[in-house]
Design an enzyme around this catalytic site. Structure first.
Site, short mmCIF file in Angstrom:
data_model
loop_
_atom_site.label_atom_id
_atom_site.label_comp_id
_atom_site.label_asym_id
_atom_site.label_seq_id
_atom_site.Cartn_x
_atom_site.Cartn_y
_atom_site.Cartn_z
N GLU A 175 -4.25 -47.47 4.24
CA GLU A 175 -4.50 -48.79 4.82
C GLU A 175 -5.00 -49.83 3.81
O GLU A 175 -5.05 -51.02 4.12
CB GLU A 175 -5.51 -48.68 5.97
CG GLU A 175 -4.99 -47.96 7.19
CD GLU A 175 -5.20 -46.45 7.16
OE1 GLU A 175 -5.09 -45.81 8.22
OE2 GLU A 175 -5.49 -45.90 6.06
N LYS A 205 -24.32 -32.43 10.86
CA LYS A 205 -25.53 -33.01 11.44
C LYS A 205 -26.45 -31.88 11.88
O LYS A 205 -26.25 -31.25 12.91
CB LYS A 205 -25.16 -33.91 12.63
CG LYS A 205 -24.26 -35.08 12.21
CD LYS A 205 -23.65 -35.78 13.40
CE LYS A 205 -22.65 -36.84 12.93
NZ LYS A 205 -21.88 -37.43 14.02
#
Length: 537
Positions: free
Chosen positions: A330, A440
């Site tokens: 992108e 996490k």
């Protein structure tokens, strides 16, 4: 408002090859071909042949705006496709042949490609999906009549025969510089691949940035060998950047092994190259095993995934400067490039390596933001984590055929990269992880990239992936999945001992699993989703 009084000459890719043909006419383009021999010609030859090809496209009935697909290695015919297709007002849609066949069929149909250009290598692939290619009117085999394959594919045409029938002068259209000239689909690790449309303007501005000293540092005295494929993100803009400055181009074709690359590096006196870490690891190991060096190579650009510090150090020991870079399909793809500043002169070896291991500083033309979960900019202190947002002249504003871009929904006007990063006061960005890959644990983030870099620093480790596994107490804990080098031996205890003192104790992986190979995406990155599946099994 007072307007400037400059000429409104549009930025078109055609102007690049025309410039090279006029002022670097005899500079060589060298290609290792799929047929086998090394092919040599010049920018003047490429310009004439691109015009023949543009005439051939018109003779096939193609119109401005039509998408023309390519399935091809890095080579002189592919370069001609870049310029003839885009310069004619059509869209050169480069297709990654390493994707799954069903993904390739989806991409061809979604882009509505009318004609495909394919190297000999990929004819069997196309034969396997031919029944699913709805709108393709013809397939052009990128070879000469003597090497045309026997194939069940309908409407098979010979590239060299097409060119031979056409004049070497073409009346190039005066296009709006925002006209699409290229197209590349994302690798589609989640959901279907998405198409990014590059404009003439974005391609030229990106190429100008690529030539800068703090990026690829290209000039007419350089010899450039792009290992990064032309079938993915325009080989990082090198097919436009090298002709822009008149650098000699060397194309490796289908042979990307260490011996073949080294042969071209030395024979053609290559000074600059670019590619993903997996290719360079194979080359470095081959050089070590065969007692070889790199005579003229001065700079290697490494991107696509994080470059381990050990790899930077190994290249430095060979006298080669590493440019660590970051980008995405992108972003055309260059967004960050890592060169030191003047104030870093005299830095000790460890600090220099730590700096070079970051992804780099924003290239002029690219703006960055690093934000927290609430969309608030985090401090530029080199330690605060946040989501990386980007915008600029060569950043996509949406995907082809998609009405609303999910990458822009959270922060309008910015592209959500999916990377978790830190940024310091000088703008140096370090990617901590992908948002979907960060571990996490107990409310704290653990970088899988940091753990992988430490693991591959062990001399017995060929490749490593760090992933999150569920944990009742902490939510998630890190697991290492490791490939051991051939002939080496390694225990879990020996590997985990390497982490002592390098990361906090709570970041050290709980376990190690040894495997023979690790799965990769079509662009050479570790396929974390599949690795998580394998670990779960």
């Amino acid at each position: 408002m007072l307007r400037g009084m400059m000429m409104g000459t549009p930025l078109l890719v055609t102007s690049v090859l025309r410039h090279a043909a006029l002022y670097h006419a005899d500079t060589e383009i060298v290609s290792r071909t799929t047929e086998g021999p090394i092919h040599r010609h010049s920018y003047a030859d490429a310009w004439a042949r691109a015009q023949r090809l543009a005439n051939a496209l018109a003779a096939l009935g193609l119109q401005p705006g039509d998408r023309v697909g390519t399935l091809a290695w890095n080579g002189y015919r592919h370069l001609e496709c870049y310029y003839a297709i885009g310069g004619s007002g059509m869209v050169c849609h480069t297709i990654n042949p390493r994707l799954f066949p069903e993904q390739i069929a989806y991409i061809v149909n979604h882009a509505e490609d009318r004609v495909l250009f394919a190297d000999l290598t990929f004819i069997p692939l196309l034969e396997g999906i031919a029944d699913h290619l709805k709108g393709v009117k013809a397939i052009v085999v990128m070879t000469d009549a003597a090497n045309m394959p026997a194939s069940s594919l309908p409407n098979l045409l010979c590239y060299e025969d097409l060119l031979a029938e056409q004049p070497d002068r073409f009346d190039w259209p005066e296009l709006d510089e925002n006209t699409a000239c290229g197209m590349c689909y994302t690798s589609g690790t989640t959901g279907n691949p998405k198409g990014v449309l590059y404009s003439h303007r974005s391609a030229l501005l990106h190429a100008m940035a690529a030539c800068l000293p703090d990026v690829f540092d290209l000039s007419a005295s350089d010899v450039v060998l792009p290992v990064v494929p032309m079938f993915h993100v325009n080989a990082w803009g090198i097919p436009y950047a090298a002709p822009m400055v008149g650098a000699k181009l060397v194309f490796p074709g289908p042979k990307l092994d260490g011996a073949s690359l080294h042969e071209l590096f030395e024979a053609e006196r290559v000074t600059n190259t670019a590619g993903v870490p997996t290719v360079w690891l194979a080359l470095l190991n081959w050089l070590h095993a065969n007692g070889k060096t790199l005579g003229t190579l001065r700079r290697v650009a490494i991107g696509g995934s994080a470059c381990p510090p050990m790899m930077i150090q190994r290249f430095r020991e060979l006298g080669v400067e590493v440019l660590h870079a970051w980008g995405m399909t992108e972003t055309s793809p260059l967004g960050l490039a890592n060169m030191p500043k003047g104030k870093h002169a005299g830095m000790d070896a460890d600090s220099s390596l730590a700096l070079a291991s970051k992804q780099g500083r924003p290239i002029c033309g690219i703006e960055l933001r690093v934000v927290d979960a609430a969309g608030v900019d985090v401090p530029r202190d080199g330690t605060s984590f946040g989501r990386l947002l980007v915008r600029g002249a060569w950043v996509c504003g949406g995907y082809f055929g998609v009405e609303a871009s999910p990458a822009h929904e959270t922060m309008p006007g910015w592209f959500e990269t999916g990377d978790v990063v830190t940024m310091d006061a000088d703008g140096y960005v370090q990617i901590v992880d992908r948002t979907k890959d960060v571990i996490k644990s107990g409310g704290e983030w653990i970088s899988s990239i940091d753990l992988e870099n430490i693991a591959v620093g062990h001399p017995a480790v060929a490749e490593a992936a760090a992933i999150a596994i569920p944990d009742e107490k902490w939510g998630e804990r890190p697991l290492l999945v490791v490939v051991v080098k051939e002939g080496a031996s390694l225990t879990k205890e020996d590997l985990l001992a390497v982490f002592e003192g390098k990361v906090a104790k709570w970041c050290i992986p709980d376990d190690v699993r040894f495997v023979e190979t690790l799965p990769h995406t079509a662009t050479g990155k570790l396929l974390k989703s599949k690795i998580r599946e394998l670990a779960g099994a």
